[in-house]
Design an enzyme around this catalytic site. Structure first.
Site, PDB file in Angstrom:
ATOM      1  N   GLU A  59      -7.244   0.072   4.602  1.00 30.66           N
ATOM      2  CA  GLU A  59      -7.187  -1.368   4.338  1.00 30.66           C
ATOM      3  C   GLU A  59      -6.065  -1.598   3.343  1.00 30.66           C
ATOM      4  OE1 GLU A  59     -10.987  -2.579   2.711  1.00 30.66           O
ATOM      5  OE2 GLU A  59     -12.012  -1.264   4.120  1.00 30.66           O
ATOM      6  N   ARG A 108      -8.585  -5.396  11.911  1.00 30.03           N
ATOM      7  CA  ARG A 108      -8.988  -6.652  11.277  1.00 30.03           C
ATOM      8  C   ARG A 108      -7.829  -7.192  10.448  1.00 30.03           C
ATOM      9  NH1 ARG A 108     -13.146  -7.288   6.377  1.00 30.03           N
ATOM     10  NH2 ARG A 108     -13.310  -9.544   6.337  1.00 30.03           N
ATOM     11  N   ASP A 150      -7.744 -11.991   2.030  1.00 34.17           N
ATOM     12  CA  ASP A 150      -8.758 -11.452   1.133  1.00 34.17           C
ATOM     13  C   ASP A 150      -8.702 -12.165  -0.216  1.00 34.17           C
ATOM     14  OD1 ASP A 150     -10.907  -9.778   0.636  1.00 34.17           O
ATOM     15  OD2 ASP A 150      -9.650  -8.185  -0.185  1.00 34.17           O
ATOM     16  N   GLU A 209      -4.358  -9.163   4.358  1.00 38.68           N
ATOM     17  CA  GLU A 209      -4.877  -7.800   4.406  1.00 38.68           C
ATOM     18  C   GLU A 209      -4.995  -7.341   5.853  1.00 38.68           C
ATOM     19  OE1 GLU A 209      -7.885  -6.983   1.609  1.00 38.68           O
ATOM     20  OE2 GLU A 209      -8.588  -5.145   2.566  1.00 38.68           O
ATOM     21  N   THR A 213      -6.918  -1.214   9.429  1.00 42.10           N
ATOM     22  CA  THR A 213      -6.583  -0.579  10.700  1.00 42.10           C
ATOM     23  C   THR A 213      -7.835  -0.338  11.531  1.00 42.10           C
ATOM     24  OG1 THR A 213      -6.865   1.687   9.905  1.00 42.10           O
ATOM     25  CG2 THR A 213      -4.679   0.693   9.648  1.00 42.10           C
ATOM     26  N   TRP A 223     -16.886  -5.107  13.298  1.00 42.92           N
ATOM     27  CA  TRP A 223     -16.809  -3.644  13.392  1.00 42.92           C
ATOM     28  C   TRP A 223     -17.868  -3.054  14.329  1.00 42.92           C
ATOM     29  CZ3 TRP A 223     -12.362  -2.026  11.987  1.00 42.92           C
ATOM     30  CH2 TRP A 223     -11.703  -2.568  10.883  1.00 42.92           C
TER      31      TRP A 223
END
Lengths: 475, 63
Positions: A11, A50, A54, A60, A63, A405
């Site tokens: 991230e 994603r 943030d 942001e 992966t 996710w």
């Protein structure tokens, strides 16, 4: 679960600047096409990654879950490409340049991060964080990005950009008191079997070798702990103090104090972890990681880093700084020197990474074709494959959908839940994807071999074009 | 660092013998020349109001 590390992900919080606009204004402009595309500042891309805004107005990119380091590096570079394409688009609309940085701090001393995620087995995970701390404290010898730190008393070059912003070893907090490992228990998977180890102490690396080391070496250490290696002998008396001492005192190889009262040089700690990691190393990517690690540890023993400048960020950056100062006679704290270090972390044509890689001054292991593909294509060996294909198919069909996710939901269909990150072939999910692909009219089924569905959205939105641009242009 | 390939395997040795590496001093000199070229390329960026640019990069804190 074997091997003991499953999927991995990065991230990255990026910094943005287009004075006199505030970071918030710039980030919102960058994300306007994203909102138009996904009705949210938090979307999953056709690569299963994603993309979101943030805390602190940081664009942001998280992966897609990757099983191999090669996939992970390609996904990381894809995130850079998308971020630069978003900034380029925003610059056109704002009528001014938009700078994007993959770094860890701004001029006001705010810090932001490059967070690592490791899927580990739930069993045996309790003692894992403590066993990792001495490794993470000294990992900056190899993975540090280097930073010019300007204090009232003067300027100095430190190894780690994050070390001075870390105030705890372990905790569930993030922004107020940053820990090295965030212990919040969010597995994004079957919580009975898995945990997600969330490491937030790392610097953002521009060097692909440093990124590969950071994830590869940490994974090997996790495996070593899983196979019974105890690192209790290396427990630090005060990890937070030690991480700063390592960062500040690198020129003198300043020793750190262990819990048992001994003082050791940081490289001795790295050597101990390296030897344990070497025992559990198995595949080719492990060999590459161990090779770099050993050359670095040997370099630190001799305090001679010749040959490592093309792999380690802190050395590559230092070499640029020293040469620039030699030519210009400027002091370390001069704004032009600081600007040079920002350019090291900058994306787009001003950024130095592409120039350094082209001149073989920085190792580049990932084929740009792989990075380009990773903009729109998920890694084929994890559940991200299903998420990415689902997003693509649902969009092509113009269907109402949501994805995160662990969950894929299409219209009124019951959600499909994906609890095993290493499973790219869940039949229920594939059936759902085939159903939605059929809705798009051509009836083309999604194949399980990674080939994309040929149909695309009927009307291309700005964000679709931005993704195409990102696939065609290195950051 | 050795190549990390998609197969996860390290590269095999090429059949062709590699050209001998240049002596370290020559290599360093070449690299310095290339660094100079890159510094020349971004000279304008560094000259152009670096102080204001650096000051203007203000974010809020992230995680």
């Amino acid at each position: 679960m074997s091997p003991s590390v499953g999927v991995r992900g990065i991230e990255t919080e990026y910094g943005v600047a287009a004075p006199p606009l505030t970071a918030d204004e710039v980030a919102r402009e960058m994300f306007a096409p994203v909102v138009a595309w996904g009705r949210s500042t938090n979307v999953f891309t056709p690569a299963g990654a994603r993309l979101y805004l943030d805390v602190g107005s940081h664009p942001e990119y998280a992966t897609a879950e990757s099983a191999s380091l090669a996939d992970l590096l390609a996904q990381d570079l894809a995130g850079d490409r998308i971020m630069w394409a978003l900034a380029d688009h925003a610059a056109g609309r704002l009528g001014r340049e938009v700078a994007v940085f993959k770094n860890n701090s701004d001029s006001a001393g705010h810090s932001f991060g490059s967070h690592e995620n490791y899927q580990v087995a739930r069993s045996g995970s309790v003692s894992l964080p403590q066993a990792l701390i001495p490794f993470l404290v000294t990992r900056q010898l190899v993975a540090g990005a280097g930073l010019i730190q300007v204090n009232p008393s003067g300027a100095r070059y430190v190894l780690s950009a994050r070390a001075d912003h870390i105030s705890e070893s372990l905790s569930a907090a993030t922004t107020r008191a940053r820990p090295m490992i965030n212990t919040r228990d969010e597995p994004h998977a079957d919580g009975n079997r898995f945990r997600r180890l969330h490491v937030i102490v790392g610097d953002s690396n521009m060097s692909q070798a440093a990124t590969a080391f950071r994830f590869g070496a940490t994974s090997l250490v996790i495996r070593a702990v899983g196979e019974g290696h105890s690192f209790k002998a290396w427990a630090l008396a005060d990890p937070v103090r030690a991480i700063r001492e390592v960062s500040h005192g690198w020129r003198q190889a300043r020793p750190v104090r262990l819990a048992d009262g001994r003082s050791v040089r940081p490289v001795e700690i790295q050597r101990a972890y390296l030897e344990a990691a070497n025992e559990v190393a198995s595949c080719g990517e492990d060999t590459a990681v161990i090779g770099l690690w050993r050359r670095c540890v040997d370099g630190w023993e001799r305090l001679d880093f010749a040959g490592l400048e093309t792999e380690l960020d802190w050395l590559a950056k230092l070499r640029l700084i020293e040469r620039y100062r030699e030519r210009s006679g400027l002091p370390l704290a001069d704004p032009k020197v600081i600007r040079l270090t920002l350019a090291y972390h900058q994306l787009g044509p001003v950024g130095l990474r592409g120039k350094l890689e082209a001149a073989d001054l920085l190792w580049s292991g990932v084929d740009q074709l792989d990075a380009a593909k990773a903009v729109l294509q998920p890694p084929p060996t994890t559940r991200a494959y299903l998420r990415g294909r689902f997003v693509r198919a649902a969009r092509a069909a113009g269907s109402t959908y949501s994805a995160d996710w662990t969950r894929l939901k299409l219209g009124e269909y019951p959600p499909v839940v994906l609890l095993d990150p290493l499973e790219p072939g869940d039949q229920t999910a594939l059936d759902l994807i085939n159903q939605v692909a059929a809705l798009s009219g051509d009836g083309q089924l999604v194949r399980t071999d990674g080939a994309a569905s040929a149909n695309g959205p009927a009307v291309l939105s700005d964000f679709d074009r931005i993704l195409e641009q990102a696939a065609n242009q290195p950051a | 660092m050795e190549q990390i390939r998609r197969s996860g395997l390290p590269p095999r040795d090429d059949d062709e013998p590699a050209a001998p590496p240049p002596p370290p001093a020559a290599q360093t000199q070449t690299q310095t020349q290339m660094i100079d070229d890159i510094l020349d390329q971004i000279d304008e960026v560094l000259e152009d109001s670096s102080a204001a640019f650096v000051r203007g990069f203000v974010q809020k804190g992230g995680q």
